[in-house]
Design a protein around this motif. Structure first.
Motif, PDB file in Angstrom:
ATOM      1  N   ASP A 561       0.847  -1.189   0.000  1.00 18.69           N
ATOM      2  CA  ASP A 561       0.000   0.000   0.000  1.00 18.69           C
ATOM      3  C   ASP A 561       0.885   1.243   0.000  1.00 18.69           C
ATOM      4  O   ASP A 561       1.854   1.343   0.760  1.00 18.69           O
ATOM      5  CB  ASP A 561      -0.889  -0.006   1.247  1.00 18.69           C
ATOM      6  CG  ASP A 561      -1.697   1.264   1.370  1.00 18.69           C
ATOM      7  OD1 ASP A 561      -2.781   1.318   0.771  1.00 18.69           O
ATOM      8  OD2 ASP A 561      -1.228   2.192   2.053  1.00 18.69           O
ATOM      9  N   ASN A 562       0.563   2.212  -0.857  1.00 15.16           N
ATOM     10  CA  ASN A 562       1.441   3.363  -1.049  1.00 15.16           C
ATOM     11  C   ASN A 562       1.690   4.176   0.210  1.00 15.16           C
ATOM     12  O   ASN A 562       2.802   4.641   0.455  1.00 15.16           O
ATOM     13  CB  ASN A 562       0.875   4.266  -2.146  1.00 15.16           C
ATOM     14  CG  ASN A 562       1.141   3.728  -3.537  1.00 15.16           C
ATOM     15  OD1 ASN A 562       1.808   2.706  -3.705  1.00 15.16           O
ATOM     16  ND2 ASN A 562       0.629   4.408  -4.542  1.00 15.16           N
ATOM     17  N   THR A 563       0.657   4.376   0.998  1.00 14.25           N
ATOM     18  CA  THR A 563       0.839   5.167   2.223  1.00 14.25           C
ATOM     19  C   THR A 563       1.782   4.460   3.182  1.00 14.25           C
ATOM     20  O   THR A 563       2.671   5.083   3.779  1.00 14.25           O
ATOM     21  CB  THR A 563      -0.519   5.421   2.906  1.00 14.25           C
ATOM     22  OG1 THR A 563      -1.369   6.140   2.003  1.00 14.25           O
ATOM     23  CG2 THR A 563      -0.344   6.232   4.176  1.00 14.25           C
ATOM     24  N   VAL A 564       1.617   3.148   3.308  1.00 10.26           N
ATOM     25  CA  VAL A 564       2.516   2.366   4.164  1.00 10.26           C
ATOM     26  C   VAL A 564       3.942   2.427   3.623  1.00 10.26           C
ATOM     27  O   VAL A 564       4.906   2.604   4.377  1.00 10.26           O
ATOM     28  CB  VAL A 564       2.038   0.901   4.254  1.00 10.26           C
ATOM     29  CG1 VAL A 564       3.050   0.056   5.035  1.00 10.26           C
ATOM     30  CG2 VAL A 564       0.666   0.831   4.923  1.00 10.26           C
ATOM     31  N   LEU A 565       4.072   2.311   2.309  1.00  4.68           N
ATOM     32  CA  LEU A 565       5.411   2.341   1.702  1.00  4.68           C
ATOM     33  C   LEU A 565       6.101   3.675   1.950  1.00  4.68           C
ATOM     34  O   LEU A 565       7.303   3.724   2.254  1.00  4.68           O
ATOM     35  CB  LEU A 565       5.318   2.065   0.206  1.00  4.68           C
ATOM     36  CG  LEU A 565       4.942   0.648  -0.213  1.00  4.68           C
ATOM     37  CD1 LEU A 565       4.925   0.526  -1.731  1.00  4.68           C
ATOM     38  CD2 LEU A 565       5.899  -0.378   0.373  1.00  4.68           C
ATOM     39  N   MET A 566       5.370   4.768   1.812  1.00  2.19           N
ATOM     40  CA  MET A 566       5.978   6.080   2.036  1.00  2.19           C
ATOM     41  C   MET A 566       6.404   6.256   3.500  1.00  2.19           C
ATOM     42  O   MET A 566       7.414   6.905   3.793  1.00  2.19           O
ATOM     43  CB  MET A 566       5.024   7.192   1.620  1.00  2.19           C
ATOM     44  CG  MET A 566       5.073   7.534   0.142  1.00  2.19           C
ATOM     45  SD  MET A 566       6.728   8.041  -0.403  1.00  2.19           S
ATOM     46  CE  MET A 566       6.352   8.584  -2.076  1.00  2.19           C
ATOM     47  N   LYS A 668       7.803  11.623   0.242  1.00  5.07           N
ATOM     48  CA  LYS A 668       7.558  12.304  -1.038  1.00  5.07           C
ATOM     49  C   LYS A 668       8.675  13.288  -1.370  1.00  5.07           C
ATOM     50  O   LYS A 668       9.129  13.368  -2.521  1.00  5.07           O
ATOM     51  CB  LYS A 668       6.213  13.040  -0.984  1.00  5.07           C
ATOM     52  CG  LYS A 668       4.997  12.125  -1.062  1.00  5.07           C
ATOM     53  CD  LYS A 668       3.705  12.939  -1.034  1.00  5.07           C
ATOM     54  CE  LYS A 668       2.479  12.055  -1.159  1.00  5.07           C
ATOM     55  NZ  LYS A 668       1.211  12.822  -1.076  1.00  5.07           N
ATOM     56  N   ALA A 669       9.098  14.063  -0.376  1.00  2.00           N
ATOM     57  CA  ALA A 669      10.149  15.055  -0.621  1.00  2.00           C
ATOM     58  C   ALA A 669      11.448  14.370  -1.042  1.00  2.00           C
ATOM     59  O   ALA A 669      12.170  14.857  -1.927  1.00  2.00           O
ATOM     60  CB  ALA A 669      10.373  15.899   0.634  1.00  2.00           C
ATOM     61  N   TYR A 670      11.743  13.243  -0.429  1.00  2.00           N
ATOM     62  CA  TYR A 670      12.944  12.473  -0.779  1.00  2.00           C
ATOM     63  C   TYR A 670      12.865  11.978  -2.219  1.00  2.00           C
ATOM     64  O   TYR A 670      13.811  12.134  -3.012  1.00  2.00           O
ATOM     65  CB  TYR A 670      13.086  11.305   0.191  1.00  2.00           C
ATOM     66  CG  TYR A 670      14.032  10.210  -0.245  1.00  2.00           C
ATOM     67  CD1 TYR A 670      15.401  10.442  -0.394  1.00  2.00           C
ATOM     68  CD2 TYR A 670      13.555   8.927  -0.506  1.00  2.00           C
ATOM     69  CE1 TYR A 670      16.267   9.424  -0.785  1.00  2.00           C
ATOM     70  CE2 TYR A 670      14.405   7.907  -0.894  1.00  2.00           C
ATOM     71  CZ  TYR A 670      15.758   8.162  -1.036  1.00  2.00           C
ATOM     72  OH  TYR A 670      16.611   7.152  -1.430  1.00  2.00           O
ATOM     73  N   ILE A 671      11.728  11.411  -2.594  1.00  3.30           N
ATOM     74  CA  ILE A 671      11.574  10.866  -3.948  1.00  3.30           C
ATOM     75  C   ILE A 671      11.605  11.979  -4.992  1.00  3.30           C
ATOM     76  O   ILE A 671      12.218  11.829  -6.060  1.00  3.30           O
ATOM     77  CB  ILE A 671      10.275  10.049  -4.053  1.00  3.30           C
ATOM     78  CG1 ILE A 671      10.371   8.789  -3.189  1.00  3.30           C
ATOM     79  CG2 ILE A 671       9.985   9.676  -5.499  1.00  3.30           C
ATOM     80  CD1 ILE A 671      11.514   7.863  -3.546  1.00  3.30           C
TER      81      ILE A 671
END
Length: 766
Positions: A561-566, A668-671
């Motif tokens: 899940d994207n939120t978990v991954l972030m 998100k900022a890192y990516i």
């Protein structure tokens, strides 16, 4: 015409004609317009009573000017030289002169000024004449055309790199007549069609591509990713079916098993003689693999392992290939030896006979029709004490010796678990690359369509391609720039993954998790924008966008899940020098990130935060510093927040829970910094100057659009002032305008086969 006899007697009345025509041209005379014109009339002392009366009659909203009369007005107006006049007042003055029969007509300055003021009050914009009366009308908007300064083939070569030959080979296969799109209506037929397509791909050797040569492969993991990405230009059910069979099922045996597993299974997996599944996810535990409840109990007397589902909701769910075709599965379960839980391991378990019937003590249910990917047969699996030989435990990282003792070269349960899952991180590379291919297809369809679809235009002018409209450019061109940036970033991730060492494994896993989340979120948002940008056409099944939207929606959820991954990405950033979060020294991290977040005086001085010069706004160094500052400031803030909560007595689990949104922003900022970094690197190493110039504009657009999206944060931080963020918004507009002419060529550079863009809406390349 307005009482021609009155006009003949007093040519000054022609001053009113352009304004009256404009008011009645839309057949509606509002009360505001009526009152404004009444005020104008009453202050014209030179009007006779009869002239005032007939002019007032045409301000009666109940009066209907006949269509023929309106056309006569326009014909009279067109006797003037329209091109020489910018306002209705100037046009009226010219008509007065033309109709005075050579007699000098004097109009007081106050009268002329009153007309100009009325024009403004009525909202009649400067240059209104050209919009209303020109027979043919050219504007900057409708003159903007499709053109390209770079060589499309050279741009394609930059995108494809050293994989060009393999990409060409895959495209040749999926362009064949056999690869017509599966029928969406009947789910059984669609699944059968997709299975047959995967068989054809296996026959071409694509399925076993990453396997060792002795098992029919090419020993080429990079090539496998390229195959998956290229196949994703076609049907995504086929891609996921392919990925489940050869990626998840095959790679789990390859990476988690040892030589005897490879000899026993890999060749048949690679040829699709042995269809299989990857049975990790459970109903109760979803993303929490470590908490799964399926058990694998060792029996030393007969050297067997019993796989069991302890209760109904501990079943394996969403398992691709399970409902119809899968015959075996890699099953993740807790290994129990003498009542001791040794954590999660993987086991090869038979689930179905070759005739398609479920094996004894294995219950399988079909997940049925889904939002998308209906060519993939997802199912649920329950095991009722299914017995397998100990040899079918995938034992690369853990096993059972001849004495029935658990053995592993990795002592820590946590480290062993994450090492095992780390070998499967390839799925988090394949999925975003697949998602990006879907985005490329959607953008190609939407941009080609909007380049040729004409709608509206200036008054009396030709209709304009909708891609010429700024809002349409805003909708499609920043995503096009982002797609290019993600392409280079995912290539970078793939290269690092293939060359990874144990030391950088966790960093690469975090990078893969973050890019998977970012790319698939981006895919979902962009395909929705593409759908809307194509209007009603975008909603029809005749083009790919509905399928692309439906099929990629799940990408935000599976493989994590994207939120978990972030949040996992953020934890990695906070603990980048630690192997396990539980050993985190907050003071060390706090000092580290605080030191990194210090911003130079140059970046935040009064001149810098207000600098709106074009050269500065387009400067790569400015972009990178802004991205790095944001990344490190958010990271520092998160560390301080967590430290404050834990120092205040809050449990670390609760501290991370209440900081969840903050952690997602860290990720998100890192990516985004990684994407910009790789984008700029590609620009700098591009040798073809024209391609480099276009890529530079795309990188600038990505950077400034991202800053614009986060302008509130930068304003809060005092890193920029309003004058600068406004200038950035204008520059995003300007770059979008400049890139518009090359937008079609930039999608042509994706080199998507026309057969994959199957719809009428997807107009073939010229």
């Amino acid at each position: 015409m307005i009482h021609s006899e009155q006009l003949d007697k007093n040519p000054k009345l022609f001053l009113f004609l352009p304004m009256y025509y404009t008011l009645w041209a839309d057949s509606i005379l509002t009360s505001v317009e009526q009152n404004t014109m009444n005020s104008l009339l009453k202050c014209q002392k030179w009007l006779s009573d009869s002239e005032l009366k007939f002019l007032l009659e045409y301000l009666n909203p109940n009066k209907q000017v006949k269509p023929k009369e309106l056309k006569e007005w326009k014909q009279k107006i067109l006797t003037a030289d329209i091109s020489k006049h910018k306002t209705l007042t100037d046009l009226g003055l010219n008509l007065v002169k033309l109709n005075s029969n050579g007699t000098s007509v004097d109009l007081e300055e106050d009268t002329i000024n009153a007309f100009r003021k009325t024009e403004q009050q009525l909202g009649m914009i400067y240059n209104e004449v050209s919009y209303i009366f020109q027979q043919t009308h050219e504007t900057v908007t409708n003159k903007h055309i499709t053109d390209s300064e770079f060589d499309v083939a050279k741009m394609t070569a930059i995108l494809e790199g050293g994989s060009a030959d393999l990409i060409k080979k895959v495209k040749a296969v999926i362009s064949q007549p056999d690869f017509k799109y599966p029928v969406n209506g009947d789910i059984a037929q669609q699944r059968d069609d997709v299975y047959k397509l995967c068989q054809i791909l296996a026959e071409h050797g694509f399925g076993s591509w990453a396997f060792p040569k002795e098992y029919g492969g090419k020993d080429d993991m990079e090539g496998y990713f390229t195959i998956m990405e290229t196949l994703s230009l076609h049907d995504l059910s086929m891609v996921i079916k392919f990925g489940v069979q050869f990626g998840l099922w095959g790679m789990s045996v390859f990476f988690l098993g040892t030589e005897h597993h490879h000899k026993k299974y890999l060749k048949d997996i690679g040829t699709l003689q042995l269809p299989g599944c990857f049975a990790m996810t459970e109903t109760n535990h979803g993303s929490n693999v470590k908490g799964l409840e399926t058990t694998a109990t060792y029996n030393h007397q007969n050297r067997t392992i019993t796989i069991n589902t302890p209760h109904e909701k501990a079943c394996k769910e969403y398992i691709g290939n399970a409902a119809v075709h899968g015959q075996m599965a890699t099953v993740f379960a807790k290994l129990i030896i003498d009542d001791t839980d040794f954590g999660v391991s993987a086991f090869v378990v038979p689930i179905r006979a070759k005739d398609g019937s479920s094996l004894q003590n294995v219950r399988i249910e079909d997940c049925g029709r889904k939002m998308g990917l209906n060519g993939v047969d997802n199912g649920k699996i329950w095991f009722d004490n299914v017995v397998i030989p100990t040899e079918d435990m995938l034992d690369k990282f853990a096993g059972i010796d001849d004495n029935g003792e658990f053995i592993s070269s990795i002592t820590s349960d946590n480290r062993r678990f994450f090492t095992m899952l780390g070998t499967l991180v390839g799925g988090r590379i394949g999925i975003p690359r697949s998602a990006l291919s879907a985005v490329k297809s959607g953008l190609t369809i939407a941009i080609r369509y909007s380049d040729q679809r004409r709608q509206f235009g200036p008054q009396s002018g030709e209709e304009v391609p909708i891609l010429n409209y700024r809002m349409h450019q805003r909708r499609l061109l920043p995503p096009l720039a982002t797609a290019y940036g993600l392409h280079f970033s995912l290539k970078y991730l793939t290269e690092r993954f293939l060359k990874k060492s144990e030391e950088d494994a966790q960093e690469i896993e975090a990078l893969a998790a973050g890019l998977k989340a970012y790319t698939t979120w981006f895919a979902t948002a962009t395909l929705q924008e593409c759908r809307e940008a194509c209007g009603g056409k975008g909603y029809l099944s005749e083009n790919r966008i509905p399928d692309l939207k439906a099929d990629t929606d799940i990408y935000t959820t599976f493989e994590g899940d994207n939120t978990v991954l972030m949040q996992l990405v953020a934890k990695n950033r906070l603990t980048e020098f630690k192997q396990e979060f539980n050993n985190l020294n907050f003071i060390t991290v706090f000092n580290y990130v605080t030191d990194k977040a210090k911003t130079s005086i140059v970046e935040k001085n009064p001149l810098a935060i207000r600098n709106a010069d074009t050269e500065h706004l387009l400067d790569f160094d400015f972009h990178m510093k802004a991205f790095v500052y944001r990344e490190e400031a958010i990271l520092s803030s998160a560390a301080q927040r967590l430290k404050r909560l834990i120092d205040g007595g809050m449990d670390s689990f609760d501290a991370f829970n209440v900081s969840g949104h903050h952690l997602v922003n860290v990720g998100k900022a890192y990516i985004e910094r990684i994407i910009l970094e790789q984008f700029q690197a590609q620009v700098n190493r591009s040798k073809d100057k024209k391609c480099q110039s276009t890529l530079r504009k795309l990188a600038q657009l990505f950077a400034l659009h991202t800053i614009e999206n986060n302008r509130g944060w930068y304003l809060e931080q005092g890193y920029m002032e309003g004058v600068k963020t406004k200038a950035i918004r204008k520059m995003v507009n300007q770059l979008s305008w400049e890139i518009r002419k090359e937008a079609v060529a930039l999608t042509d550079a994706f080199d998507i086969p026309d057969s994959c863009l199957k719809a009428d809406i997807a107009i073939s390349k010229a």
